[in-house]
Design a protein around this motif. Structure first.
Motif, PDB file in Angstrom:
ATOM      1  N   ILE A  83      42.722  34.536  31.694  1.00 18.48           N
ATOM      2  CA  ILE A  83      43.500  36.413  32.146  1.00 18.48           C
ATOM      3  C   ILE A  83      42.291  37.238  31.584  1.00 18.48           C
ATOM      4  N   VAL A  84      42.009  36.746  30.262  1.00 18.38           N
ATOM      5  CA  VAL A  84      40.809  37.773  29.288  1.00 18.38           C
ATOM      6  C   VAL A  84      40.119  38.121  29.613  1.00 18.38           C
ATOM      7  N   GLU A  85      39.320  36.697  29.836  1.00 18.44           N
ATOM      8  CA  GLU A  85      38.289  36.025  30.279  1.00 18.44           C
ATOM      9  C   GLU A  85      37.873  36.782  31.743  1.00 18.44           C
ATOM     10  N   LYS A  86      38.432  36.723  32.775  1.00 20.53           N
ATOM     11  CA  LYS A  86      38.744  37.584  33.881  1.00 20.53           C
ATOM     12  C   LYS A  86      38.329  39.218  33.960  1.00 20.53           C
ATOM     13  N   PHE A  87      39.172  39.631  33.052  1.00 18.64           N
ATOM     14  CA  PHE A  87      39.121  41.384  32.863  1.00 18.64           C
ATOM     15  C   PHE A  87      37.945  41.336  32.477  1.00 18.64           C
ATOM     16  N   ALA A  88      37.324  40.948  31.824  1.00 19.69           N
ATOM     17  CA  ALA A  88      36.000  40.775  30.566  1.00 19.69           C
ATOM     18  C   ALA A  88      35.012  40.913  31.515  1.00 19.69           C
ATOM     19  N   GLU A  89      34.829  40.466  32.533  1.00 19.19           N
ATOM     20  CA  GLU A  89      34.429  40.148  33.657  1.00 19.19           C
ATOM     21  C   GLU A  89      33.921  41.501  34.711  1.00 19.19           C
ATOM     22  N   ASN A  90      35.670  41.854  34.834  1.00 17.47           N
ATOM     23  CA  ASN A  90      35.914  43.178  35.813  1.00 17.47           C
ATOM     24  C   ASN A  90      36.439  42.570  37.176  1.00 17.47           C
ATOM     25  N   ARG A  91      37.041  41.015  37.266  1.00 21.19           N
ATOM     26  CA  ARG A  91      37.062  40.155  38.426  1.00 21.19           C
ATOM     27  C   ARG A  91      39.417  40.776  37.885  1.00 21.19           C
ATOM     28  N   PRO A  92      39.502  41.744  38.895  1.00 16.30           N
ATOM     29  CA  PRO A  92      40.987  41.688  38.490  1.00 16.30           C
ATOM     30  C   PRO A  92      41.550  40.915  39.909  1.00 16.30           C
ATOM     31  N   GLY A  93      40.490  41.023  41.080  1.00 17.72           N
ATOM     32  CA  GLY A  93      41.391  40.676  42.049  1.00 17.72           C
ATOM     33  C   GLY A  93      41.204  39.114  41.982  1.00 17.72           C
ATOM     34  N   GLN A  94      40.543  37.987  41.118  1.00 12.81           N
ATOM     35  CA  GLN A  94      40.603  36.273  40.501  1.00 12.81           C
ATOM     36  C   GLN A  94      41.374  36.607  39.867  1.00 12.81           C
ATOM     37  N   VAL A  95      42.384  37.442  39.216  1.00  9.53           N
ATOM     38  CA  VAL A  95      43.742  37.695  38.470  1.00  9.53           C
ATOM     39  C   VAL A  95      44.692  36.888  38.966  1.00  9.53           C
ATOM     40  N   ALA A  96      44.939  38.469  40.037  1.00 10.28           N
ATOM     41  CA  ALA A  96      45.763  38.221  41.818  1.00 10.28           C
ATOM     42  C   ALA A  96      45.979  37.644  41.952  1.00 10.28           C
ATOM     43  N   GLU A  97      44.876  36.407  42.229  1.00 15.74           N
ATOM     44  CA  GLU A  97      44.759  35.334  43.369  1.00 15.74           C
ATOM     45  C   GLU A  97      45.850  33.563  42.054  1.00 15.74           C
TER      46      GLU A  97
END
Length: 307
Positions: A83-97
């Motif tokens: 989750i942290v890595e996705k946020f660091a990459e500015n990919r909140p949509g991938q976290v939701a998926e």
């Protein structure tokens, strides 16, 4: 729950294993040495953008850092680093998926929420299926979401049974309109005045008065009356005072209620005070709230007691 002290101790151990000072670590991460000191004391956590850098620098994963080096099989949050890595990459949509597909648990998102901007967290919640976000999770996310986003999530979750404890937990964070709607739809779930204390600062006075009046016949505690006093009308407060089971109040209770009661209500309380409990200090504190006749009568009673 993330244990900042254990994480800090782990970062400290990794740094010392490299024989680096806090300043040397700070220089490599482009942060202040004070920031590193706070991490290692457990006062704070590296921000979302810095955590992956910390992990790479020590040849670890973000999961290693956030689980303080625990073995993978015993980790409480096995996917929190993702989750942290996705946020660091500015990919909140991938976290939701990932949440929607069951690859990430909502509990893990809740753990990261305190370290994520409200706007970023909003993008995640907008992409999560409404069936996944339960009211219990919304309560835990409430301090980290904007009011508009939270109102929408609560609206989606209202098909669930909304308990009074959930309403109390959400009250500081949702809009007044949403809170009023939740209260009105759960009106049968409370019957005690004490239940209203947690939501009193967040409801309109007229609405709160109606709820208090609905508890007619119930005897409130003095503590509840004192806590509700600033938020209800004088008339409603007077009716609550009349309903107290033992009918007597001590000096502290009378003084705390005096600014909120009308003179009739205050005189009723004073009439219940035994003469031996009257004191010059009590009368001096109440003087601004009493009419001249009542004050004179109380002073006379106090002088007679002194004879």
């Amino acid at each position: 729950m993330l244990d900042l002290r254990r994480i800090g101790a782990y970062i400290s151990r990794l740094r010392k294993d490299q024989d680096w000072t806090q300043l040397e670590l700070a220089d490599q991460l482009n942060v202040s040495h004070q920031a590193v000191s706070k991490w290692e004391r457990g006062d704070s956590l590296p921000d979302i953008g810095t955590l992956p850098q910390v992990a790479r620098l020590f040849g670890r994963t973000v999961d290693d850092i956030l689980n303080a080096g625990d073995h993978a099989d015993s980790r409480e949050h096995p996917h929190i680093g993702l989750i942290v890595e996705k946020f660091a990459e500015n990919r909140p949509g991938q976290v939701a998926e990932l949440v929607n597909t069951g690859k990430l648990e909502m509990d893990e998102l809740v753990e990261v929420a305190p370290f994520v901007k409200a706007s970023t967290l909003q993008k995640v919640t907008e992409g999560i299926d409404s069936s996944v976000i339960k009211l219990e999770v919304i309560m835990r996310l409430a301090p980290f979401l904007g009011t508009g986003t939270l109102d929408e999530l609560v609206h989606q979750a209202e098909k669930e049974e909304v308990t009074w404890s959930a309403i109390t937990g959400l009250a500081p964070f949702v809009s007044r309109a949403t809170l009023s709607r939740l209260v009105d739809t759960s009106i049968d779930d409370f019957s005690e005045v004490d239940d209203l204390v947690g939501i009193a600062p967040f409801l309109e006075r007229e609405h709160l008065d109606r709820l208090v009046q609905q508890t007619e016949g119930r005897s409130p505690s003095w503590q509840s009356i004192q806590e509700l006093a600033p938020f209800i009308s004088r008339g409603t407060l007077g009716s609550l005072v009349d309903r107290v089971a033992d009918g007597t109040a001590d000096a502290h209770q009378i003084m705390s209620l005096a600014p909120f009661l009308d003179r009739v209500g205050l005189e009723k309380l004073l009439d219940g005070v035994e003469a031996e409990y009257l004191s010059p200090e009590l009368l001096a504190s109440l003087a601004p709230f009493l009419d001249q006749g009542t004050l004179s009568r109380m002073v006379t009673s106090l002088l007679n007691k002194a004879k």
